[in-house]
Motif scaffolding. Structure first.
Motif, short mmCIF file in Angstrom:
data_model
loop_
_atom_site.label_atom_id
_atom_site.label_comp_id
_atom_site.label_asym_id
_atom_site.label_seq_id
_atom_site.Cartn_x
_atom_site.Cartn_y
_atom_site.Cartn_z
N CYS A 149 -25.56 -49.77 10.10
CA CYS A 149 -24.53 -49.04 10.84
C CYS A 149 -24.32 -49.61 12.23
O CYS A 149 -23.18 -49.71 12.71
CB CYS A 149 -24.91 -47.56 10.93
N GLN A 150 -25.40 -50.00 12.89
CA GLN A 150 -25.29 -50.54 14.25
C GLN A 150 -24.60 -51.89 14.26
O GLN A 150 -23.97 -52.28 15.26
CB GLN A 150 -26.69 -50.66 14.87
N GLY A 151 -24.67 -52.61 13.14
CA GLY A 151 -24.07 -53.93 13.06
C GLY A 151 -22.64 -53.94 12.57
O GLY A 151 -22.07 -55.01 12.36
N GLY A 152 -22.07 -52.75 12.34
CA GLY A 152 -20.67 -52.68 11.92
C GLY A 152 -20.44 -52.28 10.48
O GLY A 152 -19.29 -52.14 10.05
N ASP A 153 -21.52 -52.09 9.70
CA ASP A 153 -21.34 -51.60 8.33
C ASP A 153 -20.91 -50.13 8.37
O ASP A 153 -21.15 -49.42 9.35
CB ASP A 153 -22.65 -51.70 7.55
N PHE A 154 -20.28 -49.68 7.30
CA PHE A 154 -19.99 -48.25 7.18
C PHE A 154 -19.90 -47.86 5.72
O PHE A 154 -19.73 -48.70 4.82
CB PHE A 154 -18.70 -47.87 7.92
N LEU A 155 -20.01 -46.56 5.48
CA LEU A 155 -19.89 -45.97 4.16
C LEU A 155 -19.28 -44.59 4.36
O LEU A 155 -19.92 -43.71 4.94
CB LEU A 155 -21.26 -45.88 3.48
N LYS A 156 -18.04 -44.39 3.91
CA LYS A 156 -17.32 -43.16 4.17
C LYS A 156 -16.73 -42.60 2.89
O LYS A 156 -16.17 -43.34 2.08
CB LYS A 156 -16.20 -43.38 5.19
N VAL A 157 -16.85 -41.30 2.72
CA VAL A 157 -16.20 -40.59 1.62
C VAL A 157 -14.88 -40.02 2.14
O VAL A 157 -14.81 -39.49 3.25
CB VAL A 157 -17.08 -39.45 1.09
N PHE A 158 -13.83 -40.12 1.32
CA PHE A 158 -12.55 -39.51 1.67
C PHE A 158 -12.21 -38.47 0.61
O PHE A 158 -12.30 -38.74 -0.59
CB PHE A 158 -11.43 -40.55 1.75
N ASP A 159 -11.83 -37.28 1.05
CA ASP A 159 -11.50 -36.17 0.15
C ASP A 159 -10.06 -36.34 -0.33
O ASP A 159 -9.12 -35.85 0.28
CB ASP A 159 -11.68 -34.85 0.90
N GLY A 160 -9.91 -37.04 -1.43
CA GLY A 160 -8.60 -37.40 -1.98
C GLY A 160 -8.53 -38.90 -2.16
O GLY A 160 -9.55 -39.59 -2.24
N TRP A 161 -7.32 -39.42 -2.27
CA TRP A 161 -7.09 -40.86 -2.33
C TRP A 161 -6.21 -41.27 -1.16
O TRP A 161 -5.33 -40.50 -0.73
CB TRP A 161 -6.38 -41.25 -3.63
N ILE A 162 -6.41 -42.48 -0.69
CA ILE A 162 -5.52 -43.06 0.32
C ILE A 162 -5.28 -44.52 -0.06
O ILE A 162 -6.22 -45.26 -0.39
CB ILE A 162 -6.09 -42.92 1.74
N LEU A 163 -4.02 -44.90 -0.09
CA LEU A 163 -3.63 -46.24 -0.52
C LEU A 163 -2.43 -46.68 0.28
O LEU A 163 -1.41 -45.99 0.33
CB LEU A 163 -3.31 -46.22 -2.02
N LYS A 164 -2.56 -47.80 0.95
CA LYS A 164 -1.49 -48.33 1.81
C LYS A 164 -1.00 -47.28 2.81
O LYS A 164 0.19 -47.15 3.08
CB LYS A 164 -0.32 -48.85 0.97
#
Length: 322
Positions: A104-119
């Motif tokens: 995380c400190q080096g710029g990695d991430f892991l995120k859940v989104f409630d739904g879909w997002i595209l473009k």
């Protein structure tokens, strides 16, 4: 029908952009002339209903429709990855982190989104979701062990991730639970039958079909008199607290789609419409004063179908796009 190689190339073309340090929002990178729904091609849609093994590795861009335990391990820096989860209309999706090894400190991430997002387009739209856009993201690097499990508000959810160090990764377990009153739904299949019920709740619900379809509404209960109106600049359901609208378009977000028809009042019978758009949405707006219900069936539009209209049919739309 595209070959497997062409399909993989299509996935590569749909790159997901990560947010910079000063913002928590993730958007889908503009793919220029590429159709945002290439990710939801016929091959992938068939895979959704075919079923997969209980445990398997995740690809950088992936889609899952079944419960199981899934692992991603980076073999090289992976900067723009996402996994789309989808269930049956009456299911909610729970994503649980079993193991996470990212920097995380080096710029990695892991995120859940409630739904879909595209473009940059979301489903459900911001108008129809109970949470604000920022609340729909759950960032592992911010929550850590505090929130290792997230449940969706509808039958779709997704994760975004960036992992720069080869060998790092994560494992998630995906489970499904019943939803007694499904509200916002993306259909896995090009045909089906569904009854949407909103019991005395002030909310808006959308049923999205990512195919050109023929849709037939057979029953609508809104607590009003009979009536059906085509959408016109001077007509529609303005001022009516409870109604159903049909929308069509090429994107994911119902709020950005073209309104095709309004159904303002209850009726029993049949109203049929051919919609040749890439995405068809039936959206119910409810004031909370009534138990609103709509029953409809749909099937993928066959271009060889006769052009003869039935007596109860209303206009066809979006045919130039197919």
């Amino acid at each position: 029908m595209p070959s497997a190689f062409q399909f993989q190339c299509h996935l590569v073309l749909i790159v997901l952009a990560a947010s910079k340090g000063e913002t928590r929002y993730l958007e889908v990178r503009d793919a220029g002339e590429d159709d945002p729904f290439l990710l939801l091609s016929e091959d992938l849609k068939r895979e959704l209903s075919a079923g997969q093994i209980y445990r398997r590795s995740l690809r950088c861009i992936d889609m899952l429709s079944i419960e199981g335990q899934f692992t991603f391990t980076a073999d090289q820096p992976q900067l723009h990855c996402a996994t789309f989860f989808i269930g049956e209309p009456e299911e909610l999706i729970t994503i649980q982190y079993d193991f996470v090894n990212i920097d995380c400190q080096g710029g990695d991430f892991l995120k859940v989104f409630d739904g879909w997002i595209l473009k940059g387009e979301k489903f459900p739209s911001s108008l129809d979701h109970p949470l604000t856009t920022s609340q729909r993201y759950v960032d592992f690097c911010e929550s850590g062990n505090i929130q290792r499990s997230t449940r969706s508000s509808q039958n779709v959810a997704m994760i975004f991730f960036r992992i720069q160090q080869p060998g790092n990764g994560f494992t998630v377990t995906v489970k499904k639970s019943s939803n007694l009153f499904p509200c916002n739904v993306i259909s896995q299949t090009p045909s089906g039958r569904f009854t949407m019920v909103i019991p005395h709740q002030h909310r808006n619900c959308s049923f999205s079909i990512i195919y050109p379809v023929v849709i037939k509404i057979s029953d609508l209960i809104l607590g009003h008199l009979n009536g059906l109106f085509l959408k016109k600049p001077s007509a529609g359901c303005a001022g009516v607290g409870d109604f159903v609208e049909l929308l069509g378009g090429a994107g994911l977000d119902p709020s950005k789609m073209f309104p095709l028809a309004d159904l303002c009042h209850s009726f029993h019978g049949s109203a049929q419409m051919k919609i040749g758009c890439d995405n068809t949405v039936l959206r119910m707006v409810s004031s909370g004063k009534h138990i609103n219900r709509v029953t409809f069936e749909y099937h993928q539009l066959d271009l060889q179908e006769t052009e003869t209209r039935k007596e109860n049919s209303i206009e066809e739309f979006c045919f130039p796009s197919i």
